[in-house]
Write a protein that holds these residues in place. Structure first.
Motif, PDB file in Angstrom:
ATOM      1  N   ARG C   3       7.707  -1.702   9.363  1.00  0.00           N
ATOM      2  CA  ARG C   3       6.511  -0.984   9.756  1.00  0.00           C
ATOM      3  C   ARG C   3       6.364   0.336   9.019  1.00  0.00           C
ATOM      4  NH1 ARG C   3       6.927  -1.814  16.172  1.00  0.00           N
ATOM      5  NH2 ARG C   3       6.534  -4.043  16.155  1.00  0.00           N
ATOM      6  N   ARG C   4       7.486   1.009   8.881  1.00  0.00           N
ATOM      7  CA  ARG C   4       7.405   2.324   8.295  1.00  0.00           C
ATOM      8  C   ARG C   4       7.057   2.256   6.817  1.00  0.00           C
ATOM      9  NH1 ARG C   4      12.312   5.783  10.086  1.00  0.00           N
ATOM     10  NH2 ARG C   4      12.003   4.464  11.885  1.00  0.00           N
ATOM     11  N   LEU C   6       5.475   0.099   5.449  1.00  0.00           N
ATOM     12  CA  LEU C   6       4.082  -0.321   5.318  1.00  0.00           C
ATOM     13  C   LEU C   6       3.164   0.872   5.191  1.00  0.00           C
ATOM     14  CD1 LEU C   6       3.373  -3.237   7.718  1.00  0.00           C
ATOM     15  CD2 LEU C   6       2.790  -3.051   5.310  1.00  0.00           C
ATOM     16  N   LEU C   7       3.334   1.792   6.133  1.00  0.00           N
ATOM     17  CA  LEU C   7       2.455   2.958   6.091  1.00  0.00           C
ATOM     18  C   LEU C   7       2.799   3.829   4.899  1.00  0.00           C
ATOM     19  CD1 LEU C   7       1.825   4.106   9.728  1.00  0.00           C
ATOM     20  CD2 LEU C   7       0.213   3.254   8.052  1.00  0.00           C
ATOM     21  N   ALA C  15      -0.128  -4.786   3.371  1.00  0.00           N
ATOM     22  CA  ALA C  15      -0.144  -5.140   4.781  1.00  0.00           C
ATOM     23  C   ALA C  15      -0.539  -6.593   4.941  1.00  0.00           C
ATOM     24  CB  ALA C  15      -1.122  -4.242   5.535  1.00  0.00           C
ATOM     25  N   ALA C  16      -1.558  -6.976   4.222  1.00  0.00           N
ATOM     26  CA  ALA C  16      -2.035  -8.346   4.307  1.00  0.00           C
ATOM     27  C   ALA C  16      -0.940  -9.318   3.884  1.00  0.00           C
ATOM     28  CB  ALA C  16      -3.270  -8.523   3.428  1.00  0.00           C
ATOM     29  N   PHE C  19       1.941  -9.591   6.418  1.00  0.00           N
ATOM     30  CA  PHE C  19       1.625 -10.334   7.618  1.00  0.00           C
ATOM     31  C   PHE C  19       1.171 -11.760   7.312  1.00  0.00           C
ATOM     32  CE2 PHE C  19       1.815  -6.124   9.183  1.00  0.00           C
ATOM     33  CZ  PHE C  19       2.286  -6.256  10.473  1.00  0.00           C
ATOM     34  N   LEU C  21      -1.251 -12.936   5.570  1.00  0.00           N
ATOM     35  CA  LEU C  21      -2.663 -13.243   5.659  1.00  0.00           C
ATOM     36  C   LEU C  21      -3.154 -13.761   4.305  1.00  0.00           C
ATOM     37  CD1 LEU C  21      -3.622  -9.980   7.443  1.00  0.00           C
ATOM     38  CD2 LEU C  21      -3.635 -12.253   8.469  1.00  0.00           C
ATOM     39  N   LEU C  86      -6.899   0.344   6.580  1.00  0.00           N
ATOM     40  CA  LEU C  86      -6.109  -0.846   6.914  1.00  0.00           C
ATOM     41  C   LEU C  86      -6.939  -2.106   6.727  1.00  0.00           C
ATOM     42  CD1 LEU C  86      -4.321   0.268  10.204  1.00  0.00           C
ATOM     43  CD2 LEU C  86      -3.218  -0.271   8.037  1.00  0.00           C
ATOM     44  N   GLY C  87      -8.208  -1.994   7.033  1.00  0.00           N
ATOM     45  CA  GLY C  87      -9.095  -3.145   6.918  1.00  0.00           C
ATOM     46  C   GLY C  87      -9.380  -3.535   5.478  1.00  0.00           C
TER      47      GLY C  87
END
Lengths: 361, 301, 360
Positions: C3-4, C6-7, C15-16, C19, C21, C86-87
């Motif tokens: 998580r970390r 990632l940011l 991120a995609a 996960f 996606l 993020l989107g």
């Protein structure tokens, strides 16, 4: 004819069931609203309630949830003392603002210092005192002049709003801010900043204090004599007087608790998530917390859950507004529906619905 | 100093009308023992309903009627919850404001920046020619006169009619009134609806006369000021007029003072009415709130 | 810890991927806008949205457009911006001054996303700022106002005491005074950008005190309605053309024209040529539009105003050209001297002749 019959004891079953039922009802009503606006209802509901916790970006939203809920919970816990005793402080918004002003004022007065060990505790004290004094005004006026605390505390909200607006362009304006309104950003002032204690968890001092407040309140109400007095005074002021409870003292103590906690919440917010004294700082937390307190049935654990639920609708609502182009107004209506159904369905906890033939009463 | 006192006083009458209308409604609600903090929500609902109706029909009069109906309708939500489901009045009122502001914005989306409907001035023949008083009092539109007339009517109702007496009795002690056979819930329901209708009218005065257009959040907190005025007036209609004109007056005055270039910290001036309200509350602590204000009522039989 | 990082690495694409996606179609550029008001506020936000839509029209299917309206300045703004990053947004425009610190904070977490902050002054490797020289338009308005007033009293509805507003007052006054030495300004601060009821009251107060021309730095048309009712008062559109009030009372306007800039910046992202910039454009670059001067203005006055507009656009004339003294009489600009951008950006003083104090 439908009649409501008061239950001798609030129903245990319905206490737990009504919030769930209310959320379901709101989802249905909200779904209809969203469908009516030409948006996919299921997707909207999922974006609001599910995605922030379990969705793709939950790693970001979960901490945000804590940050958003913390001030609501902290303020609502404070209010629950007074509300239980029948003391109606609805000016938490003002106490929250004054707490922020006082706390930030201390930080700015010492700018720039590196002595965090001195400044941060001092800010906390100033924040508590600020909110406490703002709440003490209606408390003392009630005790000595019998004025209505609902109204005085509400008036003081407006005064606080004017003050923060004036300070953000005057007294507290950032001298290096190119003439724009707003104070220095406390988040960029290490000695005074209320930052995340563990990165990307959302946990700052305000969150810890809120959890602590829930536990303390729970213990107080369950075990302590004071908690008992508070409840007694709310249920039967006469009985409380016979039991030796001094009503004036109770007013002052309850108002101080709620004011102090609201001020503390304001301080944590201004030194943390918000960062600045700004005209837009008051974000209705103080009023929303009143709703949180009632949704939580004035019970500390209930308040904890209600605070998280409301924070979820804010965060999920924003997400839906952005990803589905839902108007911000629709989210507001949706939140209104949630509050209405949570409040209305509570009737099932305290009353039994009886169907019976109309007859002479 | 080149403030023209006649024009200033006339402007104050106009600026105060929305809050006076909303306040007289809330006064009746509170005298019946119900505290509805949702005035802002009802006002803005009225503002948007009034604007939409006036626009679709081309008639300002019908618009005002629509506003009153809209305000009353949204207030029934509150009434049902508070009176029949016995929800907490403070929380329900706050929820009503949140709901109303959102609802109004949603309803008004396609009416933003639409043209205005003209509400004609209606100078009263004869009276409007009186020097000084004429231009201050008698050269307004009908709604301004209506707002003052409404205050007088409410005063007459509360002090001179039997129904008013019952309403006050219910506000003072609902249980006792119930024991005497008065219909507590019905009276309170009607009072809340009256409050909603008045708030709706006040809101429509903003969107149809004072601004006049529809924009999100157009009432900008006027409903909260109306609440303050009721307190300031210590629940008496006569003082309500003074309170409304004082609140409206401070706003108008601070704008005028600025225009003359006087060095007065006007941003602080705008909090003076609230402090004045607190002082009045303390000074008139004998003129206290209705006894059962804000308390739920359940007829246990 | 996943998580970390990632940011820390920030890229939404990462991120995609993390996960699992489906990778986003890379041929579309995702453009995000954060607005401070509702998109139909009739003023500031509406014009940003309008310009954004023009940009979308320009690129057609090549862009994906997202926005969020009514985002309060503060922590909620930071979340809204992060949400967009993020989107998968490639470039995000944050269109209010109060988004400055939130924009900078989010930008540091998403080094691959470009950020554009309106009216601010803090830049970073992936944060540009842009603003318009509205004071150039104010010079044109001042000229018109100075000619049109018969009472020699001009009203000015000021919003929030920041340099942009102070610059506008100074520029308008300077040019009104130039064509009409007897002119006097009456200034009312309402401490808000948009509050129709208060704007209406302010306009009425100004009219009652003898102003027959009203300039406004607030966003609603309420002052126009008040002027129309009074009958013989002139007004100017703000942010939008407000042409529905032309030819009377509205005689001209300052229009926010962000579209060329938006098209330019999105194109730069597509081309991979985006760099940090600090844009402050005026009439010349098309960022400040002067609305049609209506026919109630005498032809020679109209011509004079248009000549001034063109001279400013061509860079031949700067609205703040000396000699100009400050309000207290101390010299600011010598004969022929032109104000530097630094002083203008932080302008917190009135020039000589303007009465009253800037609230502080």
């Amino acid at each position: 004819m439908i009649r409501l019959e008061k239950r001798p004891q609030p129903s245990q079953l319905w206490t737990y069931l009504t919030p769930v039922l209310a959320v379901v009802v709101t989802m249905v009503l909200g779904g209809v609203l969203f469908a009516f606006m030409g948006k996919a209802p299921l997707e909207a509901i999922r974006t609001i309630f599910w995605d922030p916790i379990f969705g793709e970006f939950a790693f970001y939203y979960r901490p945000e949830l804590l940050k958003k809920a913390a001030p609501l919970i902290l303020i609502a816990i404070g209010l629950s003392f007074g509300f239980r005793a029948g003391i109606w402080n609805i000016g938490a918004e003002g106490q929250y603002i004054i707490g922020a002003i006082c706390g930030a004022g201390v930080a700015l007065a010492f700018y720039p210092t590196e002595a965090r060990w001195l400044i941060f505790p001092l800010m906390i004290v100033a924040g508590i005192l600020g909110g406490l004094i703002w709440a003490l005004i209606p408390a003392l006026l009630k005790v000595y002049f019998r004025t209505n605390e609902i109204l005085v505390s509400l008036m003081l909200v407006y005064v606080a709003e004017v003050l923060i607006k004036a300070f953000s362009v005057g007294l507290m304006r950032n001298p290096e801010g190119m003439g724009f309104p707003g104070s220095r950003n406390l988040r960029q002032y290490p000695a005074a900043a209320n930052l995340e204690l563990i990165a990307n968890t959302g946990i700052h001092w305000g969150v810890i204090t809120a959890v602590f407040a829930v536990i303390v309140a729970q213990v107080f109400f369950a075990r302590h004599q004071f908690g008992f007095n508070v409840r007694l005074a709310g249920q039967s002021p006469r009985a409380a007087t016979f039991a030796g409870v001094d009503p004036s003292r109770l007013v002052i103590i309850c108002m101080c608790i709620s004011g102090g906690l609201a001020g503390l919440a304001g301080l944590y917010e201004v030194a943390g998530p918000s960062g600045q004294i700004l005209g837009s700082f008051p974000a209705y937390y103080g009023f929303t917390a009143i709703i949180v307190a009632f949704l939580g049935r004035l019970n500390p654990i209930g308040i904890l859950l209600a605070g998280l639920l409301l924070a979820l609708t804010y965060i999920g609502g924003d997400a839906a507004s952005s990803s589905m182009n839902l108007p911000a107004a629709a989210i507001q209506v949706f939140q209104g529906m949630l509050l209405f159904s949570l409040l209305s369905l509570d009737v099932l906890t305290n009353y039994r619905i009886r169907l019976k033939k109309a007859q002479v009463a | 100093m080149d403030i023209n006192p006649i024009l200033l006083l006339a402007a104050i009458m106009v600026a105060s009308t929305p809050i006076l209308l909303a306040a007289i409604g809330e006064l009746v609600v509170e005298r019946a023992g119900v505290l509805n903090l949702g005035v802002e929500g009802m006002m803005i609902t009225g503002a948007v309903c009034g604007f939409i109706v006036a626009h679709s029909t081309g008639s300002a009069t019908v618009g005002f009627i629509g506003a009153a109906v809209g305000g009353a309708l949204v207030s029934t939500l509150f009434a049902v919850m508070v009176i029949f489901l016995m929800t907490n009045q403070v929380a329900t009122g706050l929820a009503l404001t949140l709901f109303g502001v959102g609802l109004a914005a949603l309803m008004g989306q396609s009416y933003v920046a639409e043209g205005q409907i003209i509400v004609p001035k209606a100078p009263i023949p004869g009276l409007s020619e009186i020097p000084v008083l004429g231009p201050i009092l008698f050269r307004h539109d009908l709604v301004v006169y209506l707002s003052v007339a409404l205050v007088v009517l409410v005063w007459l109702f509360l002090t001179r009619s039997r129904a008013g007496l019952i309403l006050r009795a219910i506000g003072e002690n609902a249980e006792a009134a119930h024991a005497l056979g008065h219909p507590v819930r019905l009276v309170r329901f009607l009072a809340v609806m009256f409050g909603g209708a008045c708030a709706g009218l006040g809101g429509a005065y903003v969107s149809l006369v004072r601004v006049p257009q529809w924009i999100d959040n157009i009432t900008a907190g006027a409903g909260w000021i109306a609440l303050a005025i009721v307190v300031f007036a210590s629940w008496r209609p006569g003082r309500l007029i003074i309170g409304a004109y004082l609140f409206g007056g401070v706003t108008a005055l601070q704008l005028n003072i600025q225009a003359t270039g006087l060095a007065i910290p006007v941003e602080y001036l705008s909090m003076s009415p609230y402090i004045a309200t607190i002082i009045v509350l303390v000074a008139l602590s004998a003129g206290r709130a209705p006894g059962s204000l804000g308390k739920p009522f359940h007829a246990s039989s | 810890m996943k998580r970390r990082t990632l940011l820390a690495t920030g890229a939404a694409a990462a991120a995609a991927a993390a996960f699992g996606l489906p990778a986003r179609a890379q041929d579309k550029t995702k453009v995000g806008f954060i607005y401070v008001g509702p998109i139909n506020d009739g003023g500031w936000t509406q014009h940003h949205h309008h310009s954004a839509m023009e940009m979308v029209e320009h690129f057609g299917d090549a862009v994906e457009f997202v926005y969020q309206e009514s985002v309060p300045e503060g922590p909620d703004a930071e979340r809204a911006i992060t949400q967009m990053a993020l989107g998968g947004a490639d470039i995000i425009f944050t269109t209010s001054f109060g988004y400055m610190d939130p924009t900078i904070n989010v930008a540091s977490k998403f080094p691959n996303v470009k950020f554009e902050h309106a009216t601010g002054y803090k830049t970073a490797d992936n944060v540009s700022v842009y603003s318009a020289r509205f004071y150039e338009g104010r010079a044109v308005q001042g000229t018109l106002a100075g000619h049109m007033t018969k009472t020699n009293t001009i009203g000015y509805i000021a919003s929030v005491p920041i340099p942009e507003v102070v610059r506008g007052i100074n520029s308008a006054y300077l040019h009104a005074k130039k064509v009409n030495p007897d002119v006097e300004f009456k200034i009312i601060w309402i401490f808000e950008w948009l509050n129709p009821a208060k704007e209406a009251d302010a306009a009425k107060a100004l009219i009652e005190q003898g102003c027959d021309v009203i300039l406004q730095h607030t966003d609603s048309t309420a002052p126009h309605a008040a002027a129309k009712e009074a009958g013989n008062v002139y007004t100017f559109g703000q942010a939008a053309d407000m042409a529905e009030y032309a030819p009377m009372p509205r005689i001209s306007s300052i229009i926010d024209e962000w579209a060329p800039y938006y098209i330019d910046r999105v194109q730069a992202v597509m081309d991979g040529t985006w760099t940090t910039t600090n844009t402050w454009d005026g009439i010349g670059a098309g960022m400040v539009g002067i609305g049609e001067i209506s026919d109630v203005v005498p032809a020679e006055v109209k011509a004079e105003a248009e000549a001034l507009r063109d001279a400013i656009a061509a860079g031949e004339y700067h609205p703040f050209t000396g000699p100009i003294n400050k309000q207290d009489g101390t010299p600011w600009l010598a004969e022929g001297e032109v104000a530097d951008d630094g002083t203008l950006a932080g302008m917190n003083f009135y020039i000589e002749g303007v009465s009253g104090d800037i609230p502080s």
